[in-house]
Design a protein around this motif. Structure first.
Motif, PDB file in Angstrom:
ATOM      1  N   TYR A 507       0.724  -0.962   0.393  1.00  0.00           N
ATOM      2  CA  TYR A 507       0.092   0.349  -0.396  1.00  0.00           C
ATOM      3  C   TYR A 507       1.126   1.339   0.033  1.00  0.00           C
ATOM      4  CZ  TYR A 507      -3.946   3.119   1.333  1.00  0.00           C
ATOM      5  OH  TYR A 507      -4.850   4.357   1.152  1.00  0.00           O
ATOM      6  N   ASP A 508       1.670   1.061   0.608  1.00  0.00           N
ATOM      7  CA  ASP A 508       2.774   2.714   1.092  1.00  0.00           C
ATOM      8  C   ASP A 508       3.063   3.057  -0.248  1.00  0.00           C
ATOM      9  OD1 ASP A 508       4.194   4.463   3.116  1.00  0.00           O
ATOM     10  OD2 ASP A 508       5.982   4.216   1.663  1.00  0.00           O
ATOM     11  N   THR A 509       4.440   1.522  -0.828  1.00  0.00           N
ATOM     12  CA  THR A 509       4.705   1.576  -2.126  1.00  0.00           C
ATOM     13  C   THR A 509       3.353   2.365  -3.678  1.00  0.00           C
ATOM     14  OG1 THR A 509       6.263  -0.433  -1.368  1.00  0.00           O
ATOM     15  CG2 THR A 509       6.056   0.373  -4.281  1.00  0.00           C
ATOM     16  N   LEU A 510       2.567   1.830  -2.788  1.00  0.00           N
ATOM     17  CA  LEU A 510       2.397   2.034  -4.392  1.00  0.00           C
ATOM     18  C   LEU A 510       1.126   3.591  -4.792  1.00  0.00           C
ATOM     19  CD1 LEU A 510       0.248  -1.103  -5.617  1.00  0.00           C
ATOM     20  CD2 LEU A 510       2.920   0.179  -6.623  1.00  0.00           C
ATOM     21  N   ASP A 525       8.586  11.843   0.384  1.00  0.00           N
ATOM     22  CA  ASP A 525       7.455  13.308   0.397  1.00  0.00           C
ATOM     23  C   ASP A 525       6.772  12.987   1.551  1.00  0.00           C
ATOM     24  OD1 ASP A 525       7.443  14.080  -1.960  1.00  0.00           O
ATOM     25  OD2 ASP A 525       5.648  13.497  -2.931  1.00  0.00           O
ATOM     26  N   GLY A 526       7.675  12.172   2.656  1.00  0.00           N
ATOM     27  CA  GLY A 526       7.453  12.399   3.744  1.00  0.00           C
ATOM     28  C   GLY A 526       7.302  11.083   4.681  1.00  0.00           C
ATOM     29  N   LYS A 527       7.406  11.093   6.042  1.00  0.00           N
ATOM     30  CA  LYS A 527       6.444   9.777   6.747  1.00  0.00           C
ATOM     31  C   LYS A 527       5.106   9.228   6.802  1.00  0.00           C
ATOM     32  CE  LYS A 527       8.512  10.388  11.208  1.00  0.00           C
ATOM     33  NZ  LYS A 527       8.837  10.810  12.375  1.00  0.00           N
ATOM     34  N   SER A 528       4.633   8.105   7.007  1.00  0.00           N
ATOM     35  CA  SER A 528       4.009   7.736   6.773  1.00  0.00           C
ATOM     36  C   SER A 528       3.338   6.235   7.542  1.00  0.00           C
ATOM     37  CB  SER A 528       3.431   7.327   5.339  1.00  0.00           C
ATOM     38  OG  SER A 528       3.928   6.021   4.798  1.00  0.00           O
ATOM     39  N   LEU A 529       2.849   6.492   7.830  1.00  0.00           N
ATOM     40  CA  LEU A 529       2.166   5.186   9.736  1.00  0.00           C
ATOM     41  C   LEU A 529       0.773   4.754   8.829  1.00  0.00           C
ATOM     42  CD1 LEU A 529       2.457   4.480  12.119  1.00  0.00           C
ATOM     43  CD2 LEU A 529       0.401   5.966  12.677  1.00  0.00           C
ATOM     44  N   ARG A 530       1.359   2.858   8.471  1.00  0.00           N
ATOM     45  CA  ARG A 530      -0.084   2.372   7.742  1.00  0.00           C
ATOM     46  C   ARG A 530      -0.540   1.206   9.282  1.00  0.00           C
ATOM     47  NH1 ARG A 530      -0.557   5.623   4.177  1.00  0.00           N
ATOM     48  NH2 ARG A 530       1.461   5.811   2.629  1.00  0.00           N
TER      49      ARG A 530
END
Length: 565
Positions: A507-510, A525-530
């Protein structure tokens, strides 16, 4: 004569120019979104000096936290001392004129008119103090706290609810006009904008005109499956196959979720069969020129090899100890290195250090000695460091009298365990049981591995145990609960950690590819929390993109595991 002196004294005390009774430091109430870094910049001091003034305050303090800052007017004549600046807005990191105008429902022209300094500036800077005028448009004021969407051809209410993850009922409540149906060009309120305190969070900016071409390359071992059916000897205990299937199910769910948002995703599944020969065959046979990304192979060394032989971004799904020394320009390490764990923990310890006695525990293994002294040297570099001592286990055991000599029973103590050895861990914990009720002691470690399997979590809670981790599952999180429910309804089982990892990585990659010109741009483009992972990518020159996103977890006396950072 006395009356004249009294009059002069009165005039002196009531003048608006004050030289006396200025304080060198004053209190300051933190506003939402502000950080130690941004506040330090406003007051022209270093982050370290500001942290010294406010021991125990985190890098990103909560809104309304009262901290101490330098008095800008100290030593100067202060005119109109009673003037307050509560109505001014302080520009936060990464804010722009456009963003601030949208936030307050005003135009850029209105903002510039109220702030003459902006007439000579192309944009705002961190720490600028701005006057925010009243909006002249009531419609703008009403819409500033919502995600907005302009209706285009082929939009439907159903598609919008899937794309933005909202219910049809909430959409209708926010937009009563929808009872008359969707109309081209209609401006809709989708959902309230959530206030975010993080400075560098990844924001989804999906280009729905983009078509993604994805290859999922995993060791499905279909050759063994075919042979097993033929011979009636299918291996139900095949661990690698179980990992592969679980990762695949999580990845498939991520792809399905993104398709429901409106993305077009073409997926090709390739079976590496856990064979170097088959991997070579796949590279020779297939054209990857139109591929946006390859997720896999599952094992790092094979993903590294693949990245050297195709000109396409390759995502390595699993961690490997080799990834620190094996890298390439188009390889993406989705799991953090050991270095990221170490940096996360030591940065936190330095921020909260207030003179505690530090006792470092290590085993006798030769491979751990360089790590031990590297960490000890970093600890000794802390400001105002008091005492750092080292205890080494002998054949895994530590005599209680050694701890007695090293611990300060009248002060605060930090015990830093740098060992994955089960016996050394047990010896450390057993010694701390002697002190935990009467001495202020806290335990730190670089991870919570199998060496802690036999340690009671309730005791770790008494020690306020702190450790970094690449994965953390908060079962009270609504997003996590929704994921579990959806996965179970689709696969008739609860997700394993490999299924969750398959979802998170895919999900994060796509979503990053869909939100930028390329995956490389998206990774910046920054930090993400899945669901259970945090992704925060960094890249060294000529090296791989590395995920340095790590949680910092603390066990509490209430038997909770909480995220510190």
């Amino acid at each position: 004569m006395n009356k004249i002196k009294l009059l002069l004294l009165f005039l002196f005390l009531s003048t608006s120019i004050v030289f006396a009774q200025q304080k060198k430091y004053v209190s300051y109430v933190v506003k939402k979104g502000e950080t130690i870094k941004s506040i330090a910049k406003v007051y022209h001091i270093s982050k370290r000096d500001l942290r010294r003034l406010n021991p125990g305050v985190s890098k990103k303090p909560r809104a309304n936290t009262v901290i101490i800052v330098p008095n800008k007017n100290f030593g100067k004549a202060v005119t109109n001392i009673n003037k307050v600046e509560d109505n001014l807005y302080i520009v936060k990191p990464k804010e722009t004129l456009f963003g601030i105008s949208r936030k307050f429902g005003i135009t850029i022209e209105e903002l510039k008119a109220a702030n003459p300094i902006l007439k000579t500036k192309e944009d705002v800077k961190i720490g600028m103090k701005l006057v925010i005028p009243e909006p002249t448009s009531t419609q703008a004021k009403d819409s500033i706290n919502y995600v907005l969407h302009t209706v285009v051809i082929d939009d439907t209410i159903f598609n919008l609810t899937r794309r933005y993850e909202v219910t049809e009922e909430s959409l209708l409540n926010l937009n009563p006009i929808l009872k008359e149906g969707l109309k081209l060009g209609m401006l809709l309120k989708i959902k309230p904008i959530e206030d975010v305190e993080e400075e560098d969070l990844f924001k989804e900016k999906i280009d729905f005109n983009k078509e993604l071409n994805v290859v999922l390359m995993l060791p499905y071992q279909l050759n063994k499956f075919t042979d097993s059916i033929r011979n009636k000897s299918f291996e139900r205990s095949n661990t690698l196959l179980n990992y592969t299937i679980d990762f695949h199910l999580g990845a498939a769910m991520a792809i399905d979720s993104l398709r429901q948002k409106g993305l077009t995703i073409n997926v090709t599944y390739m079976d590496t069969e856990k064979s170097n020969y088959k991997l070579q065959y796949l590279v020779n046979k297939n054209d990857f020129s139109e591929t946006d990304v390859v997720i896999g192979p599952l094992f790092y060394d094979k993903a590294h090899w693949l990245s050297k032989h195709i000109n396409v971004p390759v995502v390595a799904p699993l961690f490997s100890k080799k990834q620190g020394e094996m890298s390439s320009g188009n390889l993406i390490q989705s799991s953090p290195n050991i270095e990221a764990y170490e940096n996360k923990l030591l940065t936190y310890m330095e921020e909260i250090y207030k003179g505690e006695t530090i006792v470092v525990v290590n085993d006798e293994k030769p491979e751990n000695q360089s790590k031990l002294w590297r960490i000890v040297n970093k600890l000794k570099a802390f400001d105002s460091i008091q005492n750092v001592t080292v205890i080494k286990s002998k054949d895994g055991f530590i005599a209680s009298k050694i701890f007695t000599k090293k611990m300060d029973t009248l002060a605060k103590n930090w015990v830093f365990l740098i060992s994955n050895d089960k016996i050394t861990t047990a010896a450390t914990v057993n010694n701390l049981k002697t002190y935990v009720e009467d001495v202020d002691v806290r335990l730190f470690a670089l991870n919570k591995g199998e060496n802690f399997n036999n340690v009671n979590n309730s005791f770790l809670g008494k020690l306020n145990f702190v450790f970094p981790a690449s994965e953390f599952l908060n079962i009270n999180d609504v997003k996590v609960q929704r994921f579990y429910k959806k996965y179970k309804s689709k696969n008739y089982a609860l997700p394993t950690k490999y299924a969750i990892r398959g979802f998170d990585v895919t999900y994060d990659t796509l979503i990053r590819i869909a939100s930028a010109e390329s995956l490389e741009d998206g990774l910046k483009d920054g930090k993400s929390l899945r669901i259970a992972r945090v992704f925060d990518y960094d890249k060294k020159l000529f090296g791989s993109f590395r995920n340095i996103g790590v949680f910092l977890i603390q066990y509490t006396k209430d038997l909770d595991a909480i995220i510190l950072e």
